[in-house]
Write a protein that holds these residues in place. Structure first.
Motif, PDB file in Angstrom:
ATOM      1  N   PHE A   1       0.840  -1.196   0.000  1.00 16.41           N
ATOM      2  CA  PHE A   1       0.000   0.000   0.000  1.00 16.41           C
ATOM      3  C   PHE A   1       0.877   1.248   0.000  1.00 16.41           C
ATOM      4  CE2 PHE A   1      -1.714   3.482   2.501  1.00 16.41           C
ATOM      5  CZ  PHE A   1      -2.923   3.719   1.870  1.00 16.41           C
ATOM      6  N   ARG A   2       0.434   2.285  -0.693  1.00 19.19           N
ATOM      7  CA  ARG A   2       1.082   3.586  -0.620  1.00 19.19           C
ATOM      8  C   ARG A   2       0.049   4.663  -0.970  1.00 19.19           C
ATOM      9  NH1 ARG A   2       5.774   4.099  -4.851  1.00 19.19           N
ATOM     10  NH2 ARG A   2       5.935   6.110  -3.787  1.00 19.19           N
ATOM     11  N   SER A   3       0.139   5.794  -0.305  1.00 23.00           N
ATOM     12  CA  SER A   3      -0.799   6.884  -0.582  1.00 23.00           C
ATOM     13  C   SER A   3      -0.433   7.553  -1.897  1.00 23.00           C
ATOM     14  CB  SER A   3      -0.766   7.906   0.560  1.00 23.00           C
ATOM     15  OG  SER A   3       0.522   8.483   0.693  1.00 23.00           O
ATOM     16  N   LEU A   4      -1.451   7.962  -2.655  1.00 19.83           N
ATOM     17  CA  LEU A   4      -1.252   8.543  -3.980  1.00 19.83           C
ATOM     18  C   LEU A   4      -1.766   9.973  -4.012  1.00 19.83           C
ATOM     19  CD1 LEU A   4      -2.372   5.513  -6.184  1.00 19.83           C
ATOM     20  CD2 LEU A   4      -0.054   6.159  -5.526  1.00 19.83           C
ATOM     21  N   ASP A   5      -0.970  10.864  -4.612  1.00 22.30           N
ATOM     22  CA  ASP A   5      -1.365  12.269  -4.724  1.00 22.30           C
ATOM     23  C   ASP A   5      -2.558  12.453  -5.655  1.00 22.30           C
ATOM     24  OD1 ASP A   5       0.737  12.811  -3.061  1.00 22.30           O
ATOM     25  OD2 ASP A   5       2.098  13.469  -4.647  1.00 22.30           O
ATOM     26  N   SER A   6      -2.741  11.535  -6.608  1.00 21.89           N
ATOM     27  CA  SER A   6      -3.848  11.664  -7.562  1.00 21.89           C
ATOM     28  C   SER A   6      -5.211  11.538  -6.878  1.00 21.89           C
ATOM     29  CB  SER A   6      -3.719  10.602  -8.665  1.00 21.89           C
ATOM     30  OG  SER A   6      -3.666   9.301  -8.106  1.00 21.89           O
ATOM     31  N   TRP A   7      -5.267  10.953  -5.683  1.00 21.04           N
ATOM     32  CA  TRP A   7      -6.555  10.824  -4.984  1.00 21.04           C
ATOM     33  C   TRP A   7      -7.182  12.183  -4.696  1.00 21.04           C
ATOM     34  CZ3 TRP A   7      -4.461   6.865  -0.847  1.00 21.04           C
ATOM     35  CH2 TRP A   7      -4.329   5.613  -1.462  1.00 21.04           C
ATOM     36  N   PHE A   8      -6.360  13.193  -4.492  1.00 18.17           N
ATOM     37  CA  PHE A   8      -6.889  14.508  -4.123  1.00 18.17           C
ATOM     38  C   PHE A   8      -7.580  15.215  -5.277  1.00 18.17           C
ATOM     39  CE2 PHE A   8      -3.357  13.621  -1.211  1.00 18.17           C
ATOM     40  CZ  PHE A   8      -4.006  13.745  -0.004  1.00 18.17           C
ATOM     41  N   THR A   9      -7.473  14.673  -6.499  1.00 22.37           N
ATOM     42  CA  THR A   9      -8.191  15.257  -7.635  1.00 22.37           C
ATOM     43  C   THR A   9      -9.643  14.773  -7.685  1.00 22.37           C
ATOM     44  OG1 THR A   9      -7.493  13.462  -9.124  1.00 22.37           O
ATOM     45  CG2 THR A   9      -6.038  15.386  -8.946  1.00 22.37           C
ATOM     46  N   HIS A  10     -10.013  13.837  -6.808  1.00 25.27           N
ATOM     47  CA  HIS A  10     -11.375  13.312  -6.769  1.00 25.27           C
ATOM     48  C   HIS A  10     -12.173  14.066  -5.708  1.00 25.27           C
ATOM     49  CE1 HIS A  10     -14.736  10.528  -6.363  1.00 25.27           C
ATOM     50  NE2 HIS A  10     -14.318   9.904  -7.463  1.00 25.27           N
ATOM     51  N   LYS A  11     -13.331  14.548  -6.075  1.00 24.61           N
ATOM     52  CA  LYS A  11     -14.132  15.384  -5.174  1.00 24.61           C
ATOM     53  C   LYS A  11     -14.565  14.635  -3.919  1.00 24.61           C
ATOM     54  CE  LYS A  11     -16.008  18.518  -8.685  1.00 24.61           C
ATOM     55  NZ  LYS A  11     -17.253  19.029  -9.326  1.00 24.61           N
ATOM     56  N   GLY A  12     -14.820  13.352  -4.014  1.00 25.38           N
ATOM     57  CA  GLY A  12     -15.344  12.612  -2.878  1.00 25.38           C
ATOM     58  C   GLY A  12     -14.281  12.024  -1.968  1.00 25.38           C
ATOM     59  N   PHE A  13     -13.000  12.326  -2.226  1.00 21.28           N
ATOM     60  CA  PHE A  13     -11.945  11.685  -1.450  1.00 21.28           C
ATOM     61  C   PHE A  13     -11.936  12.146   0.007  1.00 21.28           C
ATOM     62  CE2 PHE A  13      -7.467  11.723   0.047  1.00 21.28           C
ATOM     63  CZ  PHE A  13      -7.297  10.345   0.152  1.00 21.28           C
ATOM     64  N   PHE A  14     -11.943  13.463   0.235  1.00 21.91           N
ATOM     65  CA  PHE A  14     -11.891  13.980   1.602  1.00 21.91           C
ATOM     66  C   PHE A  14     -13.086  13.501   2.427  1.00 21.91           C
ATOM     67  CE2 PHE A  14      -9.068  17.181  -0.340  1.00 21.91           C
ATOM     68  CZ  PHE A  14      -7.995  17.058   0.527  1.00 21.91           C
ATOM     69  N   ARG A  15     -14.265  13.463   1.817  1.00 22.35           N
ATOM     70  CA  ARG A  15     -15.453  13.005   2.518  1.00 22.35           C
ATOM     71  C   ARG A  15     -15.311  11.544   2.931  1.00 22.35           C
ATOM     72  NH1 ARG A  15     -18.637  13.902  -1.171  1.00 22.35           N
ATOM     73  NH2 ARG A  15     -18.980  11.789  -1.975  1.00 22.35           N
ATOM     74  N   MET A  16     -14.773  10.714   2.041  1.00 20.15           N
ATOM     75  CA  MET A  16     -14.577   9.312   2.359  1.00 20.15           C
ATOM     76  C   MET A  16     -13.588   9.136   3.509  1.00 20.15           C
ATOM     77  SD  MET A  16     -12.341   6.533   2.017  1.00 20.15           S
ATOM     78  CE  MET A  16     -11.201   7.133   0.776  1.00 20.15           C
TER      79      MET A  16
END
Length: 416
Positions: free
Chosen positions: A194-209
């Motif tokens: 597992f590794r965190s990806l910077d591309s996740w922050f381009t998705h609107k629902g990421f922070f809410r999840m």
């Protein structure tokens, strides 16, 4: 060799082989080359020794001049770097280059010759990757002399198309050269960590999840919650970012379908709005792909994202390929069994950082000065939230993740 993967046929450019033949006919060259449209020149052998044959694709390489000697053959034409850049297809240069690029590639060598330095510079100018030979050290033997002069050089496009390429040597037999074999064999390296990806922050629902999952973990310690968060993050990534290239291709196909209708005279406001929405979605996925591969490449050459996805992807592929451990010397023996290599590496670091017991350290009178009470309180005082924040925000965001598999960008943006 240049290979056109889209049209599923070879575009072999140049091939040089040792024939050990005094006469070479066009029929024999055609059997070696396997297709029409080739040019060729040869130098006859001296009895059963030597002999050179050079073959090239007339559609790709244009000969200007040819020069011959008793033991050498030179054809002058377009530069390989220009041809490879023009074709924009995976390239593989392999064979006996008669030069080394490292001192340890020739027994008892203490320095590189001028021609070796020129060859090394050519490899760097062409942006080629020199494949490591994992099962042997040298490929040419004559008496007590031995060198590694047979090699395979791959372009970044080749590694992108065939990321599992490996090089091994074959049995030498009666020859003074060992054959080299390029294989496209997928290695079993275990589950992907597992590794965190910077591309996740381009998705609107990421922070809410993330907020919902974090609240659901209750009052666990911070590090335990980060570890537990990996499971829902992995599941969310698969649902929303899985098969990124297929999603982009689907949007591109939909846009092309609308463009074809417009070309045939069909056009209305609904079609216009549909195409605009598709372009917006496609651009969003382009950005996500660029951010993803920039992080994978860990490159600092491009400060901002500027449609350099291919550049970042090639760097990431080359980095992953160069960092791969295909063989390891264990107790004086070269081992290629991946399971045994993993166990050996794990045991090595376990032993390296293992400590049987705490050493008893005694202090003589006067060796260490006693600190005052105020200094003692300062040393035992926990850092403030501001100090922790300052230390975290001082770290480079795009650095490789730590043992918890989260990079600093994830920490800053989720808890900023």
């Amino acid at each position: 060799m240049v290979k056109d993967l889209k049209n599923k046929h070879k575009l072999d450019m140049v091939g040089l082989i040792e024939t050990k033949k005094q006469i070479v006919t066009r029929f024999e060259v055609a059997r070696i080359w396997g297709q029409d449209g080739f040019g060729w020149k040869y130098v006859p052998s001296d009895s059963a020794s030597g002999g050179l044959l050079l073959i090239w694709n007339d559609l790709v390489f244009k000969m200007n001049n040819c020069y011959k000697g008793e033991r050498w053959l030179c054809v002058e034409g377009e530069e390989l770097s220009y041809i490879a850049d023009l074709c924009q297809v995976p390239c593989c240069f392999l064979g006996d280059f008669n030069e080394i690029v490292q001192e340890e590639e020739r027994k008892c060598a203490t320095s590189l010759t001028r021609s070796a330095e020129d060859f090394k510079n050519w490899i760097q100018d062409m942006n080629l990757v020199d494949m490591p030979l994992t099962d042997r050290k040298f490929t040419w033997f004559r008496g007590r002399f031995c060198s590694r002069i047979d090699r395979v050089l791959l372009s970044l496009e080749w590694l992108e198309e065939f990321p599992e390429s490996r090089l091994r040597g074959g049995p030498r037999g009666l020859s003074d050269h060992c054959p080299i074999i390029v294989e496209d064999r997928k290695l079993s390296v275990g589950p992907r960590p597992f590794r965190s990806l910077d591309s996740w922050f381009t998705h609107k629902g990421f922070f809410r999840m993330v907020k919902e999952e974090w609240r659901g973990l209750g009052d666990k310690p911070f590090t335990d919650k980060l570890r537990a968060l990996q499971v829902p993050l992995g599941r969310w990534h698969k649902d929303n970012f899985g098969e990124m290239d297929k999603k982009i291709a689907k949007f591109e196909e939909e846009i092309k379908r609308i463009d074809d209708k417009v070309s045939n005279g069909e056009y209305d406001e609904t079609m216009k709005a549909r195409r605009k929405a598709l372009v917006t979605c496609c651009e969003r996925w382009y950005v996500r792909k660029e951010v993803h591969w920039k992080q994978m490449s860990r490159s600092r050459h491009a400060k901002d994202i500027d449609k350099n996805t291919r550049y970042f992807h090639n760097i990431a592929s080359a980095r992953r390929w160069n960092n791969r451990i295909c063989a390891l010397v264990i107790n004086g023996r070269r081992v290629r069994n991946l399971a045994r290599i993993k166990i050996t590496i794990r045991e090595f670091y376990k032993e390296l950082y293992h400590q049987e017991g705490s050493p008893m350290v005694g202090f003589r009178d006067g060796l260490v000065e006693k600190i005052d009470e105020q200094a003692t309180v300062t040393l035992e005082e926990l850092p403030s939230v501001e100090e922790i924040r300052e230390a975290v925000w001082d770290c480079e965001s795009s650095k490789a993740p730590g043992c918890d598999r989260y990079n600093m960008n994830f920490i800053k943006r989720c808890w900023g």
